[in-house]
Write a protein that holds these residues in place. Structure first.
Motif, short mmCIF file in Angstrom:
data_model
loop_
_atom_site.label_atom_id
_atom_site.label_comp_id
_atom_site.label_asym_id
_atom_site.label_seq_id
_atom_site.Cartn_x
_atom_site.Cartn_y
_atom_site.Cartn_z
N THR A 180 0.80 -1.21 0.00
CA THR A 180 0.00 0.00 0.00
C THR A 180 0.83 1.26 0.00
O THR A 180 0.32 2.34 -0.24
N LYS A 230 1.40 3.26 1.94
CA LYS A 230 1.12 3.86 3.24
C LYS A 230 1.52 2.93 4.35
O LYS A 230 1.24 1.75 4.30
N ALA A 232 0.67 1.30 7.62
CA ALA A 232 -0.64 1.11 8.24
C ALA A 232 -0.83 2.12 9.33
O ALA A 232 0.01 2.29 10.18
N LYS A 233 -1.94 2.75 9.26
CA LYS A 233 -2.31 3.86 10.14
C LYS A 233 -1.63 3.86 11.51
O LYS A 233 -1.83 3.01 12.29
N GLN A 258 -10.45 2.49 3.12
CA GLN A 258 -10.53 2.29 4.57
C GLN A 258 -10.48 0.82 4.94
O GLN A 258 -9.82 0.43 5.91
N GLN A 281 -9.02 -1.45 3.25
CA GLN A 281 -7.63 -1.84 3.00
C GLN A 281 -6.74 -1.55 4.21
O GLN A 281 -5.90 -2.35 4.58
N GLU A 282 -6.99 -0.40 4.79
CA GLU A 282 -6.21 -0.04 5.98
C GLU A 282 -6.40 -1.05 7.11
O GLU A 282 -5.45 -1.46 7.76
N LYS A 283 -7.66 -1.40 7.30
CA LYS A 283 -7.96 -2.39 8.35
C LYS A 283 -7.28 -3.71 8.04
O LYS A 283 -6.72 -4.36 8.90
N GLN A 322 -4.66 -4.17 6.37
CA GLN A 322 -3.23 -4.02 6.65
C GLN A 322 -2.94 -4.20 8.14
O GLN A 322 -1.98 -4.86 8.53
N GLU A 323 -3.80 -3.64 8.97
CA GLU A 323 -3.60 -3.78 10.41
C GLU A 323 -3.70 -5.22 10.86
O GLU A 323 -2.90 -5.72 11.63
#
Lengths: 200, 200
Positions: free
Chosen positions: A195, A197, A199-200, B127, B129-131, B133-134
């Motif tokens: 990604t 990015k 991860a947040k 969003q 995708q972010e989850k 990734q986590e």
DNA sequence: TTTAACTTTCAGAAGTTTCTGAAAATTGTA
DNA sequence: TACAATTTTCAGAAACTTCTGAAAGTTAAA
């Protein structure tokens, strides 16, 4: 509620795997969906998205609440109940972890403790007792370990992540010598961070 | 083959719990019995002791062999197959651990890795995708951790046991003197728990 | 109140897993 | 080789789990 392919794949997979983690297929799907979907969802939306009956959703929500994995919300002017996953991914993982420990490890420890109280009546029982003691020690260690892990906060977790496979090193560090270089080269599978990015 | 009360209790309990650890009741019982019984047992003895059919024993033994949890032996002058648990308690625990990791964690990691390759098509997917990734980061961490743990030998295990719940100290130790600027906010979300009894 | 919006329950249907036991296959010995 | 001892297989039965949907229960607002 139409799920993207991505969401679909995620949800279905966690349905299959979910059963391994202590809940059934649809409960696993519901949990997965609430986890990737950032907006709260109501029971009808869940039923529609997962194509399951309204009654099934109700039972599933009840179970997820018993696991303390979801949170109830209300939207102003709407009498429906809306749900989201309870907390961050790490919070969720920790909750599942902890809950399973309570359900699976603790009863076993209790039983083994009890079995260790009675005196063996013959050689056979004495040997069995020894084995039971070994199992007990191992499980107790696991239990304490899990307990410690589940108390770590988000920051500690990241430390632990950074240590990565350095547990061996840590052990050496703490225990002093141990020159026996067993050349345990933990091959660390490298993540391709696609990604871009972080991860947040 | 008559089981002592002690053995009986142990075996029945591991039958119940066994299902949690990836095999069914009778397989769990067979494994428990082979674990506390120091002498090798044959299929007929298992069937008699556990009061299950000969066919069921055969299938169970096959599964336990697939998990690499039992070993085949032969007694001189006896054509029957005899079995014992494979190795020490720690060996067994490690094997179960490792096998479960392969079956449960790895497929999930593979799927998530795949999902992370496709670019999100809208905000919603971004969003999600972010989850994903986590979740991926967390599971990968767990995977590596389990991997490291399962490579520890008996000696390291005992060290780890002695450390007990000292993991926190270790973390501090390794991460330098990072003062406790971060006040541990361990429990984040308190769900309004309606805590109904678990449905029958 | 009453009503309508919503949630929960639960009996039975559908689906899944596990178990039995007789038959087939395999193996060792004579 | 023939045979008996042993293990494996697998079809169907039994046991267990999950799911549906209609009915009962709850709640808020009119």
């Amino acid at each position: 509620m139409k799920l993207s392919n991505q969401a679909q794949a995620f949800v279905l997979h966690f349905g299959e795997m979910g059963s391994r983690w202590g809940f059934n297929r649809t409960v696993g799907q519901m949990f997965a969906l609430l986890t990737i979907h950032s907006e709260p969802l109501n029971a009808d939306q869940l039923a529609e998205a997962l194509k399951i009956s309204r009654g099934n959703v109700s039972m599933g929500l009840k179970e997820l609440q018993a696991w303390r994995l979801i949170e109830l919300h209300h939207q102003p002017g709407d009498r429906k109940d809306y749900f989201t996953a309870a907390g961050s991914i790490w919070d969720l993982a920790r909750t599942v972890f902890e809950e399973r420990r309570k359900r699976e490890l603790d009863p076993t420890l209790t039983l083994l403790r009890q079995l260790l109280l009675t005196d063996p009546r013959d050689e056979q029982e004495a040997q069995a007792q020894e084995k039971i003691q070994e199992v007990y020690s191992l499980l107790e260690m696991l239990d304490q370990f899990a307990n410690t892990l589940s108390k770590l906060d988000h920051k500690d977790l990241h430390k632990l992540m950074k240590l990565g496979s350095g547990l061996n090193k840590l052990l050496d560090l703490k225990a002093g010598v141990k020159a026996k270089a067993t050349t345990k080269t933990t091959n660390t599978t490298t993540t391709k961070s696609t990604t871009g990015k972080k991860a947040k």
